[in-house]
Design a protein around this motif. Sequence first.
Motif, PDB file in Angstrom:
ATOM      1  N   LEU A  62       0.246  -0.256  -5.142  1.00  0.00           N
ATOM      2  CA  LEU A  62       0.682  -1.051  -4.546  1.00  0.00           C
ATOM      3  C   LEU A  62       0.161  -1.958  -4.244  1.00  0.00           C
ATOM      4  O   LEU A  62      -1.361  -1.625  -3.402  1.00  0.00           O
ATOM      5  CB  LEU A  62       1.285  -0.234  -3.103  1.00  0.00           C
ATOM      6  CG  LEU A  62       2.236   1.238  -3.539  1.00  0.00           C
ATOM      7  CD1 LEU A  62       2.346   2.263  -1.899  1.00  0.00           C
ATOM      8  CD2 LEU A  62       3.647   0.654  -3.728  1.00  0.00           C
ATOM      9  N   ILE A  63      -0.516  -3.165  -3.900  1.00  0.00           N
ATOM     10  CA  ILE A  63      -0.816  -4.435  -3.463  1.00  0.00           C
ATOM     11  C   ILE A  63       0.085  -5.206  -2.741  1.00  0.00           C
ATOM     12  O   ILE A  63       0.607  -5.477  -2.261  1.00  0.00           O
ATOM     13  CB  ILE A  63      -0.938  -5.100  -4.569  1.00  0.00           C
ATOM     14  CG1 ILE A  63       0.203  -5.869  -5.081  1.00  0.00           C
ATOM     15  CG2 ILE A  63      -1.984  -3.724  -5.539  1.00  0.00           C
ATOM     16  CD1 ILE A  63      -0.403  -6.953  -5.860  1.00  0.00           C
ATOM     17  N   ASP A  64      -0.839  -5.590  -1.439  1.00  0.00           N
ATOM     18  CA  ASP A  64       0.092  -6.312  -0.110  1.00  0.00           C
ATOM     19  C   ASP A  64       0.232  -5.385   0.209  1.00  0.00           C
ATOM     20  O   ASP A  64       1.040  -5.846   1.386  1.00  0.00           O
ATOM     21  CB  ASP A  64       0.444  -7.636  -0.251  1.00  0.00           C
ATOM     22  CG  ASP A  64      -0.189  -8.405  -1.866  1.00  0.00           C
ATOM     23  OD1 ASP A  64      -1.453  -8.503  -1.432  1.00  0.00           O
ATOM     24  OD2 ASP A  64       0.888  -9.131  -2.730  1.00  0.00           O
ATOM     25  N   ARG A  65       0.014  -4.638   0.831  1.00  0.00           N
ATOM     26  CA  ARG A  65       0.068  -3.483   1.977  1.00  0.00           C
ATOM     27  C   ARG A  65      -0.671  -3.257   3.097  1.00  0.00           C
ATOM     28  O   ARG A  65      -2.038  -3.847   3.037  1.00  0.00           O
ATOM     29  CB  ARG A  65      -0.075  -2.279   1.443  1.00  0.00           C
ATOM     30  CG  ARG A  65       1.330  -1.270   2.072  1.00  0.00           C
ATOM     31  CD  ARG A  65       0.861   0.142   1.169  1.00  0.00           C
ATOM     32  NE  ARG A  65       2.020   1.168   1.901  1.00  0.00           N
ATOM     33  CZ  ARG A  65       3.589   1.307   1.433  1.00  0.00           C
ATOM     34  NH1 ARG A  65       3.825   0.271   0.565  1.00  0.00           N
ATOM     35  NH2 ARG A  65       4.275   2.057   2.163  1.00  0.00           N
ATOM     36  N   ARG A  66      -0.449  -3.518   4.294  1.00  0.00           N
ATOM     37  CA  ARG A  66      -0.873  -3.625   5.689  1.00  0.00           C
ATOM     38  C   ARG A  66      -1.386  -2.305   5.980  1.00  0.00           C
ATOM     39  O   ARG A  66      -0.671  -0.927   5.575  1.00  0.00           O
ATOM     40  CB  ARG A  66       0.355  -4.158   6.534  1.00  0.00           C
ATOM     41  CG  ARG A  66       0.281  -5.463   6.408  1.00  0.00           C
ATOM     42  CD  ARG A  66       1.788  -6.288   7.393  1.00  0.00           C
ATOM     43  NE  ARG A  66       2.113  -7.067   7.586  1.00  0.00           N
ATOM     44  CZ  ARG A  66       2.232  -8.618   8.322  1.00  0.00           C
ATOM     45  NH1 ARG A  66       1.614  -7.646   9.734  1.00  0.00           N
ATOM     46  NH2 ARG A  66       2.765  -9.243   8.300  1.00  0.00           N
ATOM     47  N   VAL A 113       2.707   5.322   3.861  1.00  0.00           N
ATOM     48  CA  VAL A 113       3.246   5.633   2.049  1.00  0.00           C
ATOM     49  C   VAL A 113       4.227   6.593   2.571  1.00  0.00           C
ATOM     50  O   VAL A 113       3.953   6.955   2.725  1.00  0.00           O
ATOM     51  CB  VAL A 113       2.067   6.255   0.895  1.00  0.00           C
ATOM     52  CG1 VAL A 113       2.241   5.912   0.025  1.00  0.00           C
ATOM     53  CG2 VAL A 113       0.906   4.715   0.973  1.00  0.00           C
ATOM     54  N   GLU A 114       5.226   5.927   1.813  1.00  0.00           N
ATOM     55  CA  GLU A 114       6.764   7.038   2.153  1.00  0.00           C
ATOM     56  C   GLU A 114       6.605   7.976   1.032  1.00  0.00           C
ATOM     57  O   GLU A 114       6.701   7.821  -0.109  1.00  0.00           O
ATOM     58  CB  GLU A 114       7.626   5.756   1.559  1.00  0.00           C
ATOM     59  CG  GLU A 114       8.136   4.804   2.646  1.00  0.00           C
ATOM     60  CD  GLU A 114       8.622   5.057   4.074  1.00  0.00           C
ATOM     61  OE1 GLU A 114       8.575   5.974   4.495  1.00  0.00           O
ATOM     62  OE2 GLU A 114       7.876   4.733   5.355  1.00  0.00           O
ATOM     63  N   ILE A 126      -4.201  -0.490  -3.428  1.00  0.00           N
ATOM     64  CA  ILE A 126      -5.305  -1.514  -3.517  1.00  0.00           C
ATOM     65  C   ILE A 126      -5.077  -2.716  -2.770  1.00  0.00           C
ATOM     66  O   ILE A 126      -4.163  -3.311  -2.490  1.00  0.00           O
ATOM     67  CB  ILE A 126      -5.225  -2.204  -4.933  1.00  0.00           C
ATOM     68  CG1 ILE A 126      -5.217  -1.084  -6.258  1.00  0.00           C
ATOM     69  CG2 ILE A 126      -6.426  -2.717  -5.096  1.00  0.00           C
ATOM     70  CD1 ILE A 126      -5.256  -0.950  -7.587  1.00  0.00           C
ATOM     71  N   ALA A 127      -6.239  -2.783  -1.731  1.00  0.00           N
ATOM     72  CA  ALA A 127      -5.851  -3.994  -0.881  1.00  0.00           C
ATOM     73  C   ALA A 127      -7.552  -5.310  -1.354  1.00  0.00           C
ATOM     74  O   ALA A 127      -7.849  -4.707  -1.993  1.00  0.00           O
ATOM     75  CB  ALA A 127      -6.693  -3.064   0.739  1.00  0.00           C
ATOM     76  N   ILE A 128      -7.713  -6.496  -0.486  1.00  0.00           N
ATOM     77  CA  ILE A 128      -7.957  -7.296  -0.722  1.00  0.00           C
ATOM     78  C   ILE A 128      -8.718  -7.124   0.124  1.00  0.00           C
ATOM     79  O   ILE A 128      -8.776  -6.946   1.319  1.00  0.00           O
ATOM     80  CB  ILE A 128      -7.856  -9.209  -0.802  1.00  0.00           C
ATOM     81  CG1 ILE A 128      -6.492  -8.800  -1.957  1.00  0.00           C
ATOM     82  CG2 ILE A 128      -8.830  -9.707  -0.946  1.00  0.00           C
ATOM     83  CD1 ILE A 128      -5.152 -10.030  -2.266  1.00  0.00           C
TER      84      ILE A 128
END
Length: 153
Positions: free
Chosen positions: A26-30, A35-36, A45-47
Motif C-alpha cells: 500500500l502506498i499513498d496512505r495517510r 489497515v483493514e 510504504i510512505a514517502i
Amino acid sequence: MPTPAVVQIRNALAAVADAALAHNVLIDRRRGDAVEDSEMPAVVIAIPDAEFEIFDMTGTLICAADFVFEIYEREASGVSIGVQQQLTMAALNAALMADYTLGGRLQNLVPAGTTGDSENVGDIGAAALTMRATWQCPTADLNTIIGQSGLFT
C-alpha cells in the motif's frame, strides 16, 4: 507533470516489495489510516522526508531518505516484532539487496534498522523495516535522478 525523484524511488521500492512478498503493498496512505482486515497481511510504504547536500560545484545534490516499510501481520505472540514479521523483513531485505541500486537509480540502499510497535492491539502486529536510500539530483531539478546508468525522470 513530472514525477519527483523520491516518488520514483518509492514506486520502484514498492514494485520490488510487491514482487517479493505475498502481501498487499500500500502506498499513498495517510498516517493513522488503519489497515483493514481485508488488506492483511500488508506492507505500507510512505514517502519520507529527504535530506540534501551539495556534492560538488557541478550543481549536483546528494539526496538521502529513510524509506519505512510498515509490516502488518496477524500476530498473537504479544512481542513487539513477531516471527512472521521478522521473516517478512528478511525476505524484503533480501529482495531489495538483490539490486540495491534499483536498476541504476540509486547510489546505495542499505538496511538502517527495524522497530516494533509497543502498542500492538490484540492480534494485530505492526513492525517496520527502514531502508536508507541515497541518490543524486541536479540542484535545480528534484524530479531528475542522476543514476549510475543514466538519467531517470
